[in-house]
Scaffold this motif. Structure first.
Motif, short mmCIF file in Angstrom:
data_model
loop_
_atom_site.label_atom_id
_atom_site.label_comp_id
_atom_site.label_asym_id
_atom_site.label_seq_id
_atom_site.Cartn_x
_atom_site.Cartn_y
_atom_site.Cartn_z
N GLU A 1 31.07 -31.02 0.23
CA GLU A 1 29.93 -30.30 -0.31
C GLU A 1 28.81 -30.05 0.15
N ALA A 2 28.53 -30.60 1.15
CA ALA A 2 27.02 -30.91 1.76
C ALA A 2 27.31 -29.56 2.64
N ARG A 3 28.54 -29.87 3.58
CA ARG A 3 28.43 -29.00 4.72
C ARG A 3 29.53 -27.53 4.52
N ILE A 4 29.81 -27.69 3.17
CA ILE A 4 30.15 -25.82 2.72
C ILE A 4 28.94 -24.85 2.38
N ALA A 5 27.90 -26.26 1.77
CA ALA A 5 26.82 -25.33 1.11
C ALA A 5 25.57 -24.88 1.84
N SER A 6 25.62 -25.85 3.56
CA SER A 6 24.27 -25.92 4.46
C SER A 6 24.53 -24.12 4.65
N GLY A 7 23.17 -24.06 5.35
CA GLY A 7 23.18 -22.21 5.55
C GLY A 7 22.10 -21.84 5.48
N PRO A 8 21.28 -21.28 6.44
CA PRO A 8 20.25 -20.26 6.31
C PRO A 8 19.62 -19.81 4.61
N GLY A 9 18.62 -20.18 4.29
CA GLY A 9 18.25 -20.59 2.91
C GLY A 9 19.04 -21.75 1.67
N MET A 10 19.19 -22.52 2.50
CA MET A 10 20.00 -23.51 1.87
C MET A 10 19.34 -24.74 2.32
#
Length: 235
Positions: free
Chosen positions: A20-29
């Motif tokens: 789940e964390a890998r899916i959510a990771s990105g700019p602004g998070m």
């Protein structure tokens, strides 16, 4: 902050599993993963500076409680319940936004989430919790994230995708094989199957459900990218 000015601070994304964390990771998070350990999540939030974020979103998979929901269906929380506690969830997420998720035939429903301190695995326990709370799904992070957001005065929202539906019991190994970092201990899985081959069928069915849920969750990432719609719940 002046009207019309965009808050540059990231949103805190609370997850339970490394996938789940890998899916959510990105700019602004800013993403934290509890490894499905409620006490670990509380400890992580205790040392987190709420001044560095503009809101909190619980994001990941969940156990289905509403028997009409299938694996891959999405629950956008209206509120989160845990024991006698209740937290409202606020998000400017309209039907047009949800339709844009590109989820095909997956259902997107608004409903309650139940919070639990341990996995609700058995079918009769899921049924009892559904009757008690009216919740659509259950997870082990949303109630902790909601409590934290309420305590520090930040907007909160939750989106959870059903992994194991209400009619399916989770095999004990499904949670016992999670490592401290939230990843899956494949060696432990293989050893267990070698000792009891009959567990393989249940694990395969659970894995199919889980992968279907992760595919839906990836499609929901637009929910996070559009998190400027995060607003305080109407109390």
């Amino acid at each position: 902050m002046p009207v019309g000015q965009v808050d540059p601070r990231p949103v805190l994304i609370v997850t339970g599993l490394i996938q789940e964390a890998r899916i959510a990771s990105g700019p602004g998070m800013t993403v934290i993963c509890s490894s499905s350990d409620p006490q670990q999540l509380r400890a992580l939030l205790t040392v987190f500076d709420p001044e560095t974020i503009r809101g909190v979103i619980s994001f990941g998979v969940a156990g289905g409680l509403d028997p009409s929901l299938k694996s891959g269906d999405i629950v956008v929380a209206t509120e989160v319940l845990a024991g006698d506690a209740r937290w409202l969830a606020g998000l400017a997420l309209n039907d047009d936004v949800m339709a844009g998720f590109g989820l095909g035939r997956r259902r997107v429903v608004r409903g309650r989430l139940a919070g639990a301190e341990q996995v609700v695995a058995a079918r009769h326990l899921k049924e009892a919790l559904h009757l008690e709370t009216g919740a659509a799904a259950v997870d082990m992070e949303s109630h902790i994230a909601a409590e934290y957001a309420d305590k520090v005065g930040l907007p909160f929202a939750a989106l959870r995708v059903v992994s194991d539906p209400a009619h399916r019991a989770l095999p004990p190994l499904a949670m016992a094989a999670i490592k401290a970092n939230g990843d899956i201990d494949l060696r432990k899985v293989l050893r267990s199957v070698a000792r009891n081959p009959r567990t393989l069928r249940d694990l395969v069915a659970t894995g199919i459900d889980f992968n279907r849920a992760l595919r839906s969750l990836r499609g929901c990432r637009g929910f996070l990218l559009g998190s400027e719609g995060l607003v305080p719940a109407n109390l």
